[in-house]
Design an enzyme around this catalytic site. Structure first.
Site, PDB file in Angstrom:
ATOM      1  N   ARG A 184      10.840  52.790  12.884  1.00  0.00           N
ATOM      2  CA  ARG A 184      10.375  54.316  12.890  1.00  0.00           C
ATOM      3  C   ARG A 184       9.482  54.729  12.052  1.00  0.00           C
ATOM      4  O   ARG A 184       9.013  54.103  11.053  1.00  0.00           O
ATOM      5  CB  ARG A 184      11.929  55.004  12.549  1.00  0.00           C
ATOM      6  CG  ARG A 184      12.866  54.913  13.420  1.00  0.00           C
ATOM      7  CD  ARG A 184      12.443  55.759  14.843  1.00  0.00           C
ATOM      8  NE  ARG A 184      13.420  55.984  15.803  1.00  0.00           N
ATOM      9  CZ  ARG A 184      13.597  54.717  16.620  1.00  0.00           C
ATOM     10  NH1 ARG A 184      12.905  54.055  16.769  1.00  0.00           N
ATOM     11  NH2 ARG A 184      14.543  55.120  17.732  1.00  0.00           N
ATOM     12  N   GLU A 231       5.614  62.520  17.089  1.00  0.00           N
ATOM     13  CA  GLU A 231       5.372  61.610  18.380  1.00  0.00           C
ATOM     14  C   GLU A 231       5.323  62.851  19.677  1.00  0.00           C
ATOM     15  O   GLU A 231       6.280  63.525  19.497  1.00  0.00           O
ATOM     16  CB  GLU A 231       6.420  60.451  18.919  1.00  0.00           C
ATOM     17  CG  GLU A 231       6.292  59.655  17.662  1.00  0.00           C
ATOM     18  CD  GLU A 231       7.505  58.549  17.960  1.00  0.00           C
ATOM     19  OE1 GLU A 231       7.244  57.312  17.462  1.00  0.00           O
ATOM     20  OE2 GLU A 231       8.365  58.673  18.510  1.00  0.00           O
ATOM     21  N   HIS A 262       4.796  54.333  21.371  1.00  0.00           N
ATOM     22  CA  HIS A 262       6.270  54.326  21.190  1.00  0.00           C
ATOM     23  C   HIS A 262       7.027  53.676  22.650  1.00  0.00           C
ATOM     24  O   HIS A 262       7.561  54.221  23.156  1.00  0.00           O
ATOM     25  CB  HIS A 262       6.784  55.375  21.176  1.00  0.00           C
ATOM     26  CG  HIS A 262       8.065  55.388  20.415  1.00  0.00           C
ATOM     27  ND1 HIS A 262       8.965  56.438  19.400  1.00  0.00           N
ATOM     28  CD2 HIS A 262       9.203  54.512  20.518  1.00  0.00           C
ATOM     29  CE1 HIS A 262       9.918  56.002  19.218  1.00  0.00           C
ATOM     30  NE2 HIS A 262      10.471  54.784  19.957  1.00  0.00           N
TER      31      HIS A 262
END
Length: 314
Positions: free
Chosen positions: A238, A267, A289
């Site tokens: 993360r 994000e 991601h």
């Protein structure tokens, strides 16, 4: 009279791209929205038995708006976007999906590792831009690449994904060590080291840990400064585990050899993120991601969500 169809709403199906949702729609009446703002979600959940969410927050307000809901399905592993305790008080089941993306994340981990150590993009560019053609030599060894064999990989977080990364690393002839973010050092297959020693010894540091009170801000300038000058850092966990400003500074000052990130603090990544404005962009690799999201992994995820609904006892 035939029983009414199970009513299912997916609040942010765009997170799964073009993955067919037929395993879910075959179970009842599915309404799928590409995305939902908090306000839109409030208007979209009334009258449904099952709510599926990936990133949309399901808290008390959403639960109040959907008094008939009996199951919340997390279209991922982490359930931090769901008020699990409130669901428990109301007798609403919450089910997530674990293990569907292991091979996908591992593959992207090694894609980045091979790219950084092998200088892949730059070597490719030298052929395509004519540098190699103009050189007069059959080979171009201007840009070096580093063998993985005999190098040490330090894995932060030896869970399912970390353990699989270790297995693949061993197939490349790498030595594996790890740091247990939980403090339990449950894995006996590889040496467990304190974080400082792992950072000092490793040629590659690969993060595969969740974000929690133990890992938030785990890697800052102090930790980066312990790493070898040629070492690379990979974060598949993360974004909050690594200080992005410290990492950008470490890249600019040649404190470490390079880094690859699939996850970011915010994000999608903001345009002013310091990692997008370093003086050595060639030392960085990014993916948006997507490490979890191979075609196969997304298919497994949908099948698992459908199975969670089938097990819901409707």
């Amino acid at each position: 009279m035939a029983p009414s169809a199970l009513k299912i709403v997916f609040l942010d199906c765009a997170t799964l791209g073009d993955t067919p949702l037929s395993p879910i729609s075959s179970l009842g009446e599915l309404t799928a929205y590409p995305t939902s703002t908090p306000g839109e979600a409030l208007l979209r959940v009334p009258g449904y038995d099952v709510i599926i969410t990936n990133k949309v927050v399901v808290g008390k307000d959403i639960l109040d708006a959907a008094p008939g809901v009996r199951l919340i399905c997390e279209a991922a592993t982490g359930t931090n976007n769901i008020d699990v305790e409130e669901c428990r008080r109301r007798g609403i089941a919450v089910r997530n999906v674990a293990g569907y993306s292991t091979e996908s994340v591992v593959q992207i981990t090694f894609m980045h590792m091979l790219s950084l150590l092998g200088n892949g993009p730059d070597l490719d560019r030298r052929v395509k831009d004519g540098t190699y053609s103009a050189s007069g030599l059959f080979t171009d060894v201007t840009l070096r690449f580093i063998e993985m064999h005999s190098k040490t990989i330090g894995i932060i977080g030896m869970g399912t994904i970390g353990h699989r990364v270790a297995e693949v690393a061993r197939s490349f002839g790498m030595e594996v060590v790890y740091f247990s973010t939980s403090g339990t050092s449950h894995c006996k297959d590889y040496p467990s080291l304190p974080l400082e020693e792992l950072l000092q010894r490793s040629d590659v540091v690969s993060i595969h840990a969740p974000l929690n009170e133990r890992t938030n801000g785990l890697i800052g300038m102090k930790e980066l400064s312990l790493m070898k000058k040629d070492a690379i850092l990979i974060n598949m966990g993360r974004g909050g585990i690594v200080s992005e400003s410290a990492l950008a500074e470490a890249i600019d000052k040649d404190i470490i050899g390079g880094a690859a990130l699939d996850v970011f603090v915010k994000e999608p990544v903001p345009a002013d993120n310091p990692l997008l404005h370093t003086s050595h962009p060639e030392k960085l690799r990014f993916t948006p991601h997507t490490a979890w999201a191979s075609v196969e992994a997304r298919g497994r995820l949908v099948e698992a969500i459908a199975e969670n609904i089938r097990k819901g006892g409707f």
